[in-house]
Structure formats: structure tokens, C-alpha cells
Design a protein around this motif. Sequence first.
Motif, short mmCIF file in Angstrom:
data_model
loop_
_atom_site.label_atom_id
_atom_site.label_comp_id
_atom_site.label_asym_id
_atom_site.label_seq_id
_atom_site.Cartn_x
_atom_site.Cartn_y
_atom_site.Cartn_z
N ARG A 180 -3.24 23.17 -5.01
CA ARG A 180 -3.38 22.92 -3.60
C ARG A 180 -3.99 21.31 -3.38
O ARG A 180 -4.17 21.10 -2.26
CB ARG A 180 -4.32 23.79 -3.37
CG ARG A 180 -3.92 25.43 -3.21
CD ARG A 180 -4.86 26.38 -2.92
NE ARG A 180 -4.50 27.95 -3.31
CZ ARG A 180 -3.94 28.49 -2.58
NH1 ARG A 180 -3.52 28.08 -1.32
NH2 ARG A 180 -3.53 29.63 -2.86
N GLN B 233 0.19 15.58 -7.65
CA GLN B 233 -0.30 16.82 -6.98
C GLN B 233 -0.62 18.03 -8.19
O GLN B 233 0.02 18.05 -9.22
CB GLN B 233 0.98 17.62 -6.43
CG GLN B 233 0.64 18.96 -5.65
CD GLN B 233 1.46 19.03 -4.78
OE1 GLN B 233 2.48 18.56 -4.36
NE2 GLN B 233 1.40 20.27 -3.82
N THR C 43 -4.37 21.48 0.78
CA THR C 43 -3.32 22.31 1.21
C THR C 43 -3.89 23.80 1.21
O THR C 43 -4.10 24.25 0.04
CB THR C 43 -2.11 22.49 0.89
OG1 THR C 43 -1.66 21.00 0.90
CG2 THR C 43 -1.14 23.25 1.48
N ALA C 44 -3.92 24.53 2.27
CA ALA C 44 -4.25 25.92 2.31
C ALA C 44 -5.59 26.23 1.59
O ALA C 44 -5.29 26.93 0.30
CB ALA C 44 -3.04 26.84 1.88
N HIS D 73 -5.62 15.26 -0.26
CA HIS D 73 -5.17 16.09 0.57
C HIS D 73 -5.16 17.66 -0.01
O HIS D 73 -4.78 18.05 -1.24
CB HIS D 73 -3.58 16.00 1.15
CG HIS D 73 -3.23 16.90 2.18
ND1 HIS D 73 -3.84 16.82 3.46
CD2 HIS D 73 -2.51 17.96 2.27
CE1 HIS D 73 -3.29 17.62 4.32
NE2 HIS D 73 -2.44 18.58 3.48
N GLU E 299 -7.06 28.65 4.09
CA GLU E 299 -5.69 28.59 4.32
C GLU E 299 -5.67 27.20 5.52
O GLU E 299 -4.51 26.94 5.74
CB GLU E 299 -5.31 29.89 5.29
CG GLU E 299 -5.40 30.93 4.35
CD GLU E 299 -4.48 31.01 3.15
OE1 GLU E 299 -3.26 30.19 3.14
OE2 GLU E 299 -4.96 31.25 1.91
N LYS E 300 -6.70 26.72 5.72
CA LYS E 300 -6.39 25.32 6.59
C LYS E 300 -6.18 24.08 5.75
O LYS E 300 -6.75 24.11 4.42
CB LYS E 300 -7.70 25.11 7.26
CG LYS E 300 -8.05 26.30 8.20
CD LYS E 300 -7.01 26.31 9.23
CE LYS E 300 -7.29 27.58 10.49
NZ LYS E 300 -6.36 27.58 11.70
N ASN E 301 -5.88 23.34 6.29
CA ASN E 301 -5.49 21.91 5.35
C ASN E 301 -6.53 20.91 5.82
O ASN E 301 -6.60 20.84 7.12
CB ASN E 301 -4.18 21.45 5.80
CG ASN E 301 -2.73 22.36 5.33
OD1 ASN E 301 -3.33 23.21 4.59
ND2 ASN E 301 -1.87 22.38 6.05
N TYR E 302 -6.80 19.99 4.93
CA TYR E 302 -7.66 18.83 5.37
C TYR E 302 -7.55 17.52 4.26
O TYR E 302 -6.84 17.74 3.20
CB TYR E 302 -9.18 19.18 5.40
CG TYR E 302 -9.70 18.43 6.30
CD1 TYR E 302 -10.45 17.35 5.95
CD2 TYR E 302 -9.87 18.61 7.69
CE1 TYR E 302 -11.39 16.58 6.81
CE2 TYR E 302 -10.59 17.97 8.59
CZ TYR E 302 -11.33 16.90 8.41
OH TYR E 302 -12.01 16.00 9.26
N THR E 303 -7.71 16.69 4.88
CA THR E 303 -7.90 15.27 3.95
C THR E 303 -9.02 14.60 3.78
O THR E 303 -9.80 14.50 4.77
CB THR E 303 -6.76 14.33 4.61
OG1 THR E 303 -5.63 14.79 4.66
CG2 THR E 303 -6.50 12.95 3.66
#
Lengths: 113, 115
Positions: free
Chosen positions: A60, A57, A77-78, A75, A16-20
Motif C-alpha cells: 500500500r 511500490q 493507499t487504502a 503515498h 481505507e483512505k489515501n494520503y501523502t
Amino acid sequence: ELKVEQNPLFLSMQEEKNYTIYCNYSTTSDRLYWYRQDPGKSLESLFVLLSNGAVKQEGRLMASLDTKARLSTLHITAAVHDLSATYFCAVGGSGGSNYKLTFGKGTLLTVNP
Amino acid sequence: DTGVSQNPRHKITKRGQNVTFRCDPISEHNRLYWYRQTLGQGPEFLTYFQNEAQLEKSRLLSDRFSAERPKGSFSTLEIQRTEQGDSAMYLCASSLVGGAANEQFFGPGTRLTVL
């Protein structure tokens, strides 16, 4: 000589976290590819980015390309556990070498519950 | 299955032996590539063919390595007098000339272990 750098090389995320993930490259190119590789498996094509400002995209994952900065981002997402894999960016050569892909070292992504 | 196929999937050999790998590209693809991937690294370009012509060989490809694509369809990669440093995953990919993206599709790879 074209050089491709990815960072981070290792990424441990919680669900559930976001990162790049970042991909920098050293010489002009207008073709950038993102691949996914599961352990012991081959590479699965995720995104093909062909122009400055391109954004794509899928679920996620979202990829973008800035050819002026020679930078692409992936990126997440979640995050979910199924995204655990190694992600590679690859840059296409320019001019007469446009067939050749130069890969980064990959980012090993682990998504923890 | 219409993807890129490679055989064998695994090969264990003793140092000094010769090995040969085969790659069958996607049928309409006229470009074929060989890459090598070692543990913890991204794939490195070795060579590529357009139809039956081998158009570039990386400096990574020593004279012990030879690749062919005799009829512009399947390709073989041969390594003579294998060394332990040749242990790696050998990946084949194919693409279609004229496609704007030149997107390369990879096969499952042949994992070579040299003892």
C-alpha cells in the motif's frame, strides 16, 4: 548544510483512505531513503530512490523522487491499521559526504478503524 | 540472525558515570555508522568508519564521546562523564562500500537513560 523537512509531522487517518507524506530537502542529492519505525524499535528500510523520477511500490506504499524539485513523496493507499508507525525520509549527502544520511523529523501516522 | 546487533539494549546510569555501547555490523559490511535519536526527532549522524578508520565526526560528538572500530569489525561508543542531555537512543548502522545505494541497515539501538 543539508536540511530535510517532512510534512505533516502528525497524520491521523481512517482506514481505507489515501494520503501523502512529503519530504523536501535543501541541497542537491540523488539518494533518498524512506524508513519506518515502530515505537521503541529501530528503523526498517522501506525504499531507496536513486534517480530523478524514480518510483517504487510495496503493498500500500508508493514512494517517488523528483530531484529537480528536491521533493519525495510517500503515498499511502487504502490505509490499514498495520501501517501505523513513524515514517522518516533521509537524504544522502553529495560528493564527499555521500555516506551521511540527514533525516527529517518523521511523520507519526495513526490509522484509525 | 545476520542483521546489525547492539548491546546493551538499555542502559541506565547516573550522571558522571562512563558508559560503553557495542555494535556488531552485518558481517560483510565495511562501513559502520553511529547515530543518536532523541524523543520525537529523527536520527542525527554522529560518526562513521570505513573499515577501522574513523573518517568523520559530527560536531555533536563532544570530547566526552569516543568511538573505535579496532579491527574493522565491531565498534564501541564510549561516553565519559555522562550528562542528562546524553539520554537518547544510540543507533548503529552498517553498509557496504561500492553498493550504488549505500543503503544503511540499522540495529535495534541502545537506549541510554542518565539519571
